[in-house]
Design a protein around this motif. Structure first.
Motif, PDB file in Angstrom:
ATOM      1  N   VAL A 102       0.683  -1.177  -0.121  1.00  0.00           N
ATOM      2  CA  VAL A 102      -0.147   0.084   0.048  1.00  0.00           C
ATOM      3  C   VAL A 102       0.825   1.338  -0.075  1.00  0.00           C
ATOM      4  CG1 VAL A 102      -1.580   1.366   1.308  1.00  0.00           C
ATOM      5  CG2 VAL A 102      -1.937  -1.184   1.041  1.00  0.00           C
TER       6      VAL A 102
ATOM      7  N   VAL B  36      -2.063   0.098   8.008  1.00  0.00           N
ATOM      8  CA  VAL B  36      -1.285   1.152   7.357  1.00  0.00           C
ATOM      9  C   VAL B  36      -1.222   2.650   7.889  1.00  0.00           C
ATOM     10  CG1 VAL B  36      -1.124   2.536   5.135  1.00  0.00           C
ATOM     11  CG2 VAL B  36      -1.957   0.068   4.852  1.00  0.00           C
TER      12      VAL B  36
ATOM     13  N   LEU C 217      -6.612  -3.656   7.574  1.00  0.00           N
ATOM     14  CA  LEU C 217      -5.701  -3.109   6.745  1.00  0.00           C
ATOM     15  C   LEU C 217      -5.484  -1.698   6.790  1.00  0.00           C
ATOM     16  CD1 LEU C 217      -3.263  -3.646   4.684  1.00  0.00           C
ATOM     17  CD2 LEU C 217      -5.107  -3.748   2.849  1.00  0.00           C
ATOM     18  N   ARG C 218      -6.384  -1.142   6.957  1.00  0.00           N
ATOM     19  CA  ARG C 218      -6.120   0.447   7.054  1.00  0.00           C
ATOM     20  C   ARG C 218      -5.798   0.899   8.359  1.00  0.00           C
ATOM     21  NH1 ARG C 218     -12.263   2.263   4.474  1.00  0.00           N
ATOM     22  NH2 ARG C 218     -11.469   2.579   2.349  1.00  0.00           N
TER      23      ARG C 218
ATOM     24  N   VAL D 183      -5.901   0.288  -0.891  1.00  0.00           N
ATOM     25  CA  VAL D 183      -5.888  -0.641   0.306  1.00  0.00           C
ATOM     26  C   VAL D 183      -7.019  -1.500  -0.035  1.00  0.00           C
ATOM     27  CG1 VAL D 183      -6.652  -0.542   2.731  1.00  0.00           C
ATOM     28  CG2 VAL D 183      -5.085   1.199   1.718  1.00  0.00           C
TER      29      VAL D 183
END
Length: 81
Positions: A26, A51, A47-48, A33
């Motif tokens: 990413v 990141v 995942l967000r 994403v």
């Protein structure tokens, strides 16, 4: 009309290397994403979060104790001894 709930997803335990690699997709390779989450069967929110943590840390690494952080902590401990 009664809505049926989706069954819960089994909890995953990914390696630190996998987590770092996903963040790199990413951050460094500029992949969306949503695409990475879909391709790797990850939840978008997880995942967000990973990141965002990596970008806040400025390392481009997954949150938590990464290799650079572990080395820095070890060096700091030796310097203080």
């Amino acid at each position: 009309m009664v809505e049926e709930k989706k069954p819960r997803r089994p909890r995953r335990s990914d390696t630190d290397e996998f987590k770092v690699g996903v963040v790199r997709l990413v951050v460094e390779e500029r992949k969306p994403v949503s695409q990475v989450a879909r391709d790797l069967d990850l939840t978008l929110s997880a995942l967000r979060t990973r990141v965002d943590q990596a970008q806040a840390g400025g390392q481009g690494q997954a949150g938590g104790a990464d290799e650079c952080g572990a080395a820095s902590a070890h060096e700091a401990a030796q310097a203080g001894a």
